[in-house]
Design a protein around this motif. Structure first.
Motif, mmCIF file in Angstrom:
data_model
loop_
_atom_site.group_PDB
_atom_site.id
_atom_site.type_symbol
_atom_site.label_atom_id
_atom_site.label_comp_id
_atom_site.label_asym_id
_atom_site.label_seq_id
_atom_site.Cartn_x
_atom_site.Cartn_y
_atom_site.Cartn_z
ATOM 1 N N PHE A 98 0.829 -1.204 0.000
ATOM 2 C CA PHE A 98 0.000 0.000 0.000
ATOM 3 C C PHE A 98 0.867 1.259 0.000
ATOM 4 C CE2 PHE A 98 -2.353 -3.356 2.093
ATOM 5 C CZ PHE A 98 -3.622 -3.237 1.583
ATOM 6 N N THR A 102 1.077 0.509 6.516
ATOM 7 C CA THR A 102 0.107 -0.454 7.046
ATOM 8 C C THR A 102 0.802 -1.580 7.806
ATOM 9 O OG1 THR A 102 0.150 -1.649 4.977
ATOM 10 C CG2 THR A 102 -1.605 -0.061 5.254
ATOM 11 N N PHE A 104 2.012 -3.432 11.216
ATOM 12 C CA PHE A 104 1.379 -3.528 12.529
ATOM 13 C C PHE A 104 2.287 -2.862 13.545
ATOM 14 C CE2 PHE A 104 -0.178 -7.363 10.256
ATOM 15 C CZ PHE A 104 -1.463 -6.902 10.063
ATOM 16 N N PRO A 105 1.824 -1.780 14.179
ATOM 17 C CA PRO A 105 2.717 -0.979 15.013
ATOM 18 C C PRO A 105 3.188 -1.714 16.275
ATOM 19 C CG PRO A 105 0.474 -0.146 15.150
ATOM 20 C CD PRO A 105 0.484 -1.181 14.071
ATOM 21 N N TRP A 106 2.513 -2.806 16.631
ATOM 22 C CA TRP A 106 2.909 -3.516 17.856
ATOM 23 C C TRP A 106 3.865 -4.667 17.555
ATOM 24 C CZ3 TRP A 106 -1.969 -3.240 15.828
ATOM 25 C CH2 TRP A 106 -2.454 -4.391 15.213
ATOM 26 N N PHE A 115 4.650 -12.257 9.821
ATOM 27 C CA PHE A 115 3.218 -12.320 10.130
ATOM 28 C C PHE A 115 2.437 -13.278 9.224
ATOM 29 C CE2 PHE A 115 -1.178 -11.002 9.955
ATOM 30 C CZ PHE A 115 -1.483 -10.802 11.280
ATOM 31 N N LEU A 147 10.850 -1.233 16.041
ATOM 32 C CA LEU A 147 9.412 -1.104 15.828
ATOM 33 C C LEU A 147 9.170 -0.161 14.651
ATOM 34 C CD1 LEU A 147 8.153 -0.741 19.497
ATOM 35 C CD2 LEU A 147 7.832 -2.684 17.982
ATOM 36 N N ARG A 149 7.518 2.469 14.297
ATOM 37 C CA ARG A 149 7.588 3.912 14.570
ATOM 38 C C ARG A 149 9.027 4.392 14.731
ATOM 39 N NH1 ARG A 149 5.706 2.541 20.044
ATOM 40 N NH2 ARG A 149 7.565 2.490 21.321
ATOM 41 N N ASN B 181 -7.329 1.225 11.989
ATOM 42 C CA ASN B 181 -7.130 1.559 10.589
ATOM 43 C C ASN B 181 -7.621 0.396 9.718
ATOM 44 O OD1 ASN B 181 -6.201 2.212 8.112
ATOM 45 N ND2 ASN B 181 -4.062 2.507 8.722
ATOM 46 N N LEU B 183 -7.086 -0.292 6.814
ATOM 47 C CA LEU B 183 -6.021 -0.831 5.973
ATOM 48 C C LEU B 183 -5.263 -1.958 6.679
ATOM 49 C CD1 LEU B 183 -4.548 2.339 4.283
ATOM 50 C CD2 LEU B 183 -5.652 0.416 3.164
ATOM 51 N N LEU B 184 -5.175 -1.882 8.007
ATOM 52 C CA LEU B 184 -4.507 -2.963 8.738
ATOM 53 C C LEU B 184 -5.282 -4.263 8.563
ATOM 54 C CD1 LEU B 184 -3.331 -1.505 12.177
ATOM 55 C CD2 LEU B 184 -2.053 -1.785 10.065
ATOM 56 N N GLY B 188 -4.128 -7.593 6.620
ATOM 57 C CA GLY B 188 -4.240 -8.913 7.233
ATOM 58 C C GLY B 188 -4.946 -9.887 6.299
ATOM 59 N N ALA B 201 -4.949 -11.433 16.399
ATOM 60 C CA ALA B 201 -3.657 -10.918 15.954
ATOM 61 C C ALA B 201 -3.720 -9.469 15.485
ATOM 62 C CB ALA B 201 -3.101 -11.809 14.841
ATOM 63 N N ILE B 202 -4.910 -8.980 15.138
ATOM 64 C CA ILE B 202 -4.996 -7.602 14.648
ATOM 65 C C ILE B 202 -5.969 -6.759 15.473
ATOM 66 C CG2 ILE B 202 -5.444 -6.142 12.654
ATOM 67 C CD1 ILE B 202 -4.859 -8.525 10.881
ATOM 68 N N PRO B 205 -4.874 -6.432 19.499
ATOM 69 C CA PRO B 205 -3.703 -5.571 19.698
ATOM 70 C C PRO B 205 -3.929 -4.156 19.200
ATOM 71 C CG PRO B 205 -3.099 -7.584 18.533
ATOM 72 C CD PRO B 205 -4.569 -7.603 18.673
ATOM 73 N N GLY B 206 -4.690 -4.027 18.101
ATOM 74 C CA GLY B 206 -4.942 -2.701 17.564
ATOM 75 C C GLY B 206 -5.810 -1.852 18.483
ATOM 76 N N LYS B 281 2.317 -7.811 24.019
ATOM 77 C CA LYS B 281 3.249 -6.973 23.254
ATOM 78 C C LYS B 281 2.635 -5.620 22.940
ATOM 79 C CE LYS B 281 5.488 -10.440 20.510
ATOM 80 N NZ LYS B 281 5.192 -11.253 19.332
ATOM 81 N N SER B 282 1.369 -5.676 22.525
ATOM 82 C CA SER B 282 0.738 -4.435 22.080
ATOM 83 C C SER B 282 0.635 -3.432 23.230
ATOM 84 C CB SER B 282 -0.635 -4.728 21.513
ATOM 85 O OG SER B 282 -1.344 -5.552 22.402
ATOM 86 N N ARG B 285 4.152 -1.988 23.670
ATOM 87 C CA ARG B 285 4.781 -1.216 22.602
ATOM 88 C C ARG B 285 3.947 -0.071 22.066
ATOM 89 N NH1 ARG B 285 6.774 -6.481 19.260
ATOM 90 N NH2 ARG B 285 8.523 -7.042 20.596
ATOM 91 N N THR B 286 2.658 -0.089 22.309
ATOM 92 C CA THR B 286 1.870 0.986 21.697
ATOM 93 C C THR B 286 1.150 1.860 22.710
ATOM 94 O OG1 THR B 286 0.035 -0.530 21.369
ATOM 95 C CG2 THR B 286 1.504 -0.190 19.506
#
Lengths: 263, 287
Positions: A98, A102, A104-106, A115, A147, A149, B181, B183-184, B188, B201-202, B205-206, B281-282, B285-286
């Motif tokens: 894209f 896109t 995955f930020p984590w 993935f 990561l 970011r 988002n 798009l994520l 996937g 998995a998305i 965590p998102g 993790k999420s 890290r976020t």
């Protein structure tokens, strides 16, 4: 398995097998009760190992076309055949890079790349080996634990490229993937893409509005027109590779193409 | 004088001074370990000053030392030595079990329903009106009804805690799932992710940063409603102690109860954050 190192583009295009066929594709959106034909009479086919650019100005429906090919949108009529079978849902045989970030930020760089493989029943060692190989291919081995970011825009697109290439898709779609990068990074990424294409011999459809990018990359350029979006021209680029921006033939080609795009 | 020098004189560049206050935003390097204690310390000094000078009479607010002694007795004293002595362990564990159970029930319902209503407009349509109407009802109005339904004790308290904690957890989970988002999710799907894996998995965590906010708010509110539930005459628990102390006119024990709840609430919040970061993790890290 080792990657194929022979460049498929050296074989005669005529003998390669057709991988993607698009027949009479049409997309109509309904906006506030009225209908808007975004794409009409889209007909073309793609041969295995080809690098095709779809070139058009913004709003001509090139992204919509790509979304339909990838299976994110259903066409209003017409058909898309991948190896003779109609395409309906998104799948790993047709992957997309894209324009936007896109990732995955984590997940770290290497987890992002792994993935798709982790969804398949594969042993951890095998995944690790594949990830290592693709990290090296896109030149991000040292950044594997970062990561998203923490890395630059160009690096993010490298990760985005690696995470789909690792799935060995039949065909790769790229939706203006380098549009938001600075000029130098963009050139770097174009060179990377070309070298990966030589090594892995993928079939690639690349959407762009940049004339020079289209000429640098592709074997064939499909020029699109607006309202409704149609494919106006199917141009074979017969310039020798590597193509340099400052060569006379490049400039000549570019100017000709630009005129086509504008009128 | 060159243009640059001229400019330098008008806008001189100072090296950053050391030890300046840089606490705005997240400063990674500056150590401000003592800063969180500043407000409690000021509070305590004001209290001491007020008590020493006799500004506040002891029947309204006892001297800090007296409260400290009462607290020590309450926590470490032997049962039977004095009233309230040694009750701490029993009260605290009873309250913790109530908060834990109520919060757990709220999580079990709040997270899945929240995620569903964030993603599926049918669920959102179905739940939205009801949830927002019920949310407007103050918890205290449920108390009489809960007493009739469940009687005095554990069940009523857990019911109140779960009800109160549900709303922030549900609403934030829904907001988290809604703001992902798209798009994520598309990315996937193109990488072969089916619905079940996509959720874990998305989607989860998102939504994690929002979910975490909801859980923390929920836990805070759980403590508030714990005390409400325990004020109704249960034999043990931190709220019950405060109520007993009021009956007996033991202001010192009331203050002790308040301070203990504050400390446990703060520790609970910290423990929640740390364990979420440890498990996901999420979360690490976020958020």
């Amino acid at each position: 398995m080792r990657p194929k190192l022979t460049a498929i583009s050296k074989t005669d295009p005529g003998t390669r097998k057709t991988i993607l066929e698009i027949n009479k594709l049409r997309k109509v959106f309904s906006v506030n009760g009225s209908f808007l034909t975004v794409l009409d009479c889209i007909d073309f086919s793609v041969k295995s190992g080809e690098m095709i650019c779809i070139l058009g100005r913004s709003g001509c429906g090139k992204s919509t076309l790509l979304k339909m090919l990838a299976g994110f949108l259903t066409p209003s009529s017409g058909e898309i055949l991948l190896n003779g079978k109609p395409v309906s849902d998104p799948g790993t045989d047709r992957c997309v890079v894209f324009q936007e970030d896109t990732l995955f930020p984590w997940l770290t760089v290497q987890e992002n790349i792994a993935f798709g493989l982790r969804g398949r029943n594969k042993d951890k060692k095998g995944i690790r080996k594949e990830v290592d190989r693709f990290l090296a291919l896109v030149g991000l081995t040292e950044f594997r634990d970062y990561l998203p970011r923490e890395i630059s825009g160009g690096m993010k697109q490298r990760v985005a490229l690696a995470r789909v290439l690792i799935l060995k898709p039949q065909i790769l779609f790229m939706d203006e993937p380098f549009a938001s990068l600075d000029a130098q990074t963009r050139e770097e990424m174009q060179n990377l893409l070309l070298s990966l294409w030589e090594k892995l011999s993928h079939t690639i459809i690349f959407v762009t509005h940049d004339v020079n990018e289209a000429i640098t990359l592709s074997d064939r350029i499909l020029v699109m027109s607006k309202n409704p979006g149609r494919i106006r021209e199917d141009i074979h680029v017969n310039l020798a590779r590597p193509r340099k921006l400052e060569k006379e033939e490049f400039i000549f080609f570019s100017r000709k193409l630009y005129e086509h795009l504008c009128d | 004088m060159t243009k640059r020098e001229n400019n330098l004189i008008r806008n001189p560049v100072f090296p950053p001074r050391r030890g300046t206050f840089r606490a705005w935003g997240r400063s990674g390097q500056t150590k401000l370990t003592l800063l969180p204690w500043l407000i409690p310390a000021l509070f305590l000094s004001a209290w001491i000053a007020a008590s020493e000078t006799g500004l506040i009479p002891t029947y309204l607010l006892p001297h800090p030392l007296e409260v400290g002694r009462a607290g020590y007795n309450y926590i470490f004293g032997k049962v039977g030595d004095a009233s309230f002595a040694g009750r701490f362990l029993g009260d605290a564990s009873a309250s913790l079990i109530r908060v834990g159970t109520g919060f757990g029930v709220a999580v079990i319902f709040g997270i899945p329903l929240g995620i569903l209503s964030g993603r599926l407009s049918v669920v959102q349509r179905l739940m939205g009106t009801t949830v927002n109407a019920l949310r407007a009802v103050p918890g205290i109005s449920w108390l009489p009804l809960a007493l009739v339904w469940f009687g005095i004790g554990m069940k009523t308290t857990v019911f109140l805690v779960a009800l109160a904690a549900f709303f922030p957890i549900y609403l934030n989970a829904a907001a988290g799932a809604r703001q992902i988002n798209p798009l994520l999710l598309q990315a996937g799907a193109m990488m072969g992710v089916k619905r079940l894996r996509g959720t874990f998995a998305i989607l989860l965590p998102g939504s994690m940063p929002h979910m975490m906010t909801g859980l923390r708010l929920g836990l805070g509110i759980a403590w508030a409603y714990l005390v409400l539930g325990e004020l109704t005459g249960v034999p043990n628990g931190l709220g019950a102690v405060i109520m007993d102390a009021r009956m007996l006119g033991r202001i010192d024990i009331i203050v002790v109860g308040i301070i203990i709840i504050a400390i446990m609430g703060r520790l609970g919040d910290q423990l929640l954050t740390i364990s979420l970061r440890f498990c996901f993790k999420s979360a690490r890290r976020t958020s």
